[in-house]
Design an enzyme around this catalytic site. Structure first.
Site, PDB file in Angstrom:
ATOM      1  N   SER A 185       7.317 -20.988 -13.930  1.00 13.07           N
ATOM      2  CA  SER A 185       6.445 -20.187 -13.822  1.00 13.07           C
ATOM      3  C   SER A 185       5.496 -21.043 -12.525  1.00 13.07           C
ATOM      4  O   SER A 185       5.370 -21.699 -12.204  1.00 13.07           O
ATOM      5  CB  SER A 185       5.612 -20.234 -14.883  1.00 13.07           C
ATOM      6  OG  SER A 185       6.079 -19.991 -16.508  1.00 13.07           O
TER       7      SER A 185
HETATM    8  N1  SAM Z   1       8.172 -22.994 -19.456  1.00 14.65           N
HETATM    9  C1  SAM Z   1       8.529 -22.885 -18.065  1.00 14.65           C
HETATM   10  C2  SAM Z   1       8.657 -24.193 -17.440  1.00 14.65           C
HETATM   11  O1  SAM Z   1       7.730 -24.321 -17.100  1.00 14.65           O
HETATM   12  O2  SAM Z   1      10.094 -23.643 -16.330  1.00 14.65           O
HETATM   13  C3  SAM Z   1       9.046 -21.571 -17.901  1.00 14.65           C
HETATM   14  C4  SAM Z   1       9.721 -20.501 -18.902  1.00 14.65           C
HETATM   15  S1  SAM Z   1      10.189 -19.482 -18.320  1.00 14.65           S
HETATM   16  C5  SAM Z   1       9.452 -18.300 -17.892  1.00 14.65           C
HETATM   17  C6  SAM Z   1      10.520 -18.280 -20.376  1.00 14.65           C
HETATM   18  C7  SAM Z   1      11.168 -19.291 -20.779  1.00 14.65           C
HETATM   19  O3  SAM Z   1      11.101 -18.850 -22.752  1.00 14.65           O
HETATM   20  C8  SAM Z   1      12.621 -18.875 -20.990  1.00 14.65           C
HETATM   21  O4  SAM Z   1      13.557 -19.979 -20.552  1.00 14.65           O
HETATM   22  C9  SAM Z   1      13.453 -18.237 -21.650  1.00 14.65           C
HETATM   23  O5  SAM Z   1      14.756 -18.380 -22.520  1.00 14.65           O
HETATM   24  C10 SAM Z   1      12.536 -19.095 -22.898  1.00 14.65           C
HETATM   25  N2  SAM Z   1      12.386 -17.998 -24.723  1.00 14.65           N
HETATM   26  C11 SAM Z   1      12.317 -16.906 -24.756  1.00 14.65           C
HETATM   27  N3  SAM Z   1      12.598 -16.719 -25.392  1.00 14.65           N
HETATM   28  C12 SAM Z   1      12.626 -18.015 -26.600  1.00 14.65           C
HETATM   29  C13 SAM Z   1      11.451 -18.307 -27.377  1.00 14.65           C
HETATM   30  N4  SAM Z   1      12.268 -16.821 -29.176  1.00 14.65           N
HETATM   31  N5  SAM Z   1      12.020 -19.026 -28.160  1.00 14.65           N
HETATM   32  C14 SAM Z   1      12.216 -20.348 -26.670  1.00 14.65           C
HETATM   33  N6  SAM Z   1      12.170 -19.570 -25.601  1.00 14.65           N
HETATM   34  C15 SAM Z   1      12.426 -18.691 -25.497  1.00 14.65           C
END
Ligand code: SAM
Length: 223
Positions: free
Chosen positions: A72
């Site tokens: 992000s």
């Molecule tokens: N917090 C992260 C960082 O600091 O880099 C950014 C996250 S990215 C915008 C969103 C993340 O959510 C992705 O890595 C994706 O694989 C994960 N994601 C999507 N659905 C999910 C779920 N049901 N449970 C856990 N993670 C999930």
């Protein structure tokens, strides 16, 4: 095979200077919480990015981290962290570990971080990175839309992917007085919501700005 700068584990005066300038930019955009700004200043974001983005690590931008996912934008990380109002020693669940950067910022606030990632490649890579960087963060593989029942309840829950609706599993895993910060909307943009579980068990919902996140997948996410 992606090359991560973290293998070098370098954090130079130049990086620190770039971080101070990033913090000034974020503060100018309206982030006021000094603990959050300090955490952003302390976490070496360049170590969470692919080496190809190294020179841009302290621009206020999101970047690809592989697997179709993103780290992000620092402003968004600061915005969500500020809304979360996490206090030292609290138990915090992050849904969407991704690069591990947001989890490291939370750890910088002195909270006990539990973070869940749904993508196995990112989970393995980031778990290893956080251990290598010695962040005391508990990283789990699984569907975070269901929360983390074995470790519930939590003081705070932060979702870093866009949800179609507020997952009931997450509000159920909040302590009384606990807060959930989550972007909710369609696949293009989402409104940032903060849900507070009041002492009597009722839920209070507040609405904030619009953002654009990758989708929250899983049982209570996008199918
Ligand atoms: N917090 C992260 C960082 O600091 O880099 C950014 C996250 S990215 C915008 C969103 C993340 O959510 C992705 O890595 C994706 O694989 C994960 N994601 C999507 N659905 C999910 C779920 N049901 N449970 C856990 N993670 C999930």
């Amino acid at each position: 095979m992606l090359h991560y700068q973290s293998s070098l584990q370098q954090d130079s005066f130049r990086h620190k200077g770039m971080r101070r300038s990033l913090v000034r930019q974020i503060a100018a955009k309206g982030i006021r919480d000094t603990a959050v700004l300090q955490a952003i200043e302390n976490v070496p974001r360049h170590l969470f990015l692919e080496a190809v983005f190294l020179e841009q690590a302290y621009e206020d931008k999101a970047f690809p981290i592989g697997e179709g996912q993103t780290i992000s934008q620092p402003y968004t990380v600061a915005y969500q962290t500020q809304l979360l109002q996490a206090q030292k020693g609290q138990k915090v669940l992050e849904v969407g570990t991704g690069s591990g950067y947001q989890a490291a910022v939370l750890a910088g606030l002195g909270v006990n971080v539990f973070s869940v990632e749904y993508n196995n490649v990112l989970f393995n890579r980031t778990k290893a990175l956080l251990a290598q960087l010695r962040y005391p963060i508990h990283v789990f593989y699984g569907d975070g839309s269901r929360g983390l029942p074995a470790y519930a309840p939590f003081d705070r829950i932060l979702v870093t992917a866009g949800a179609p609706a507020v997952p009931e599993s997450l509000t159920e895993q909040l302590k009384p007085g606990g807060m959930l910060v989550i972007p909710v909307g369609n696949n293009k943009n989402q409104e940032m919501l903060r849900i507070t579980r009041l002492a009597d068990g009722e839920l209070r919902q507040e609405k904030f700005d619009k953002f654009s996140f990758v989708p929250l997948l899983g049982h209570e996410g996008w199918k």
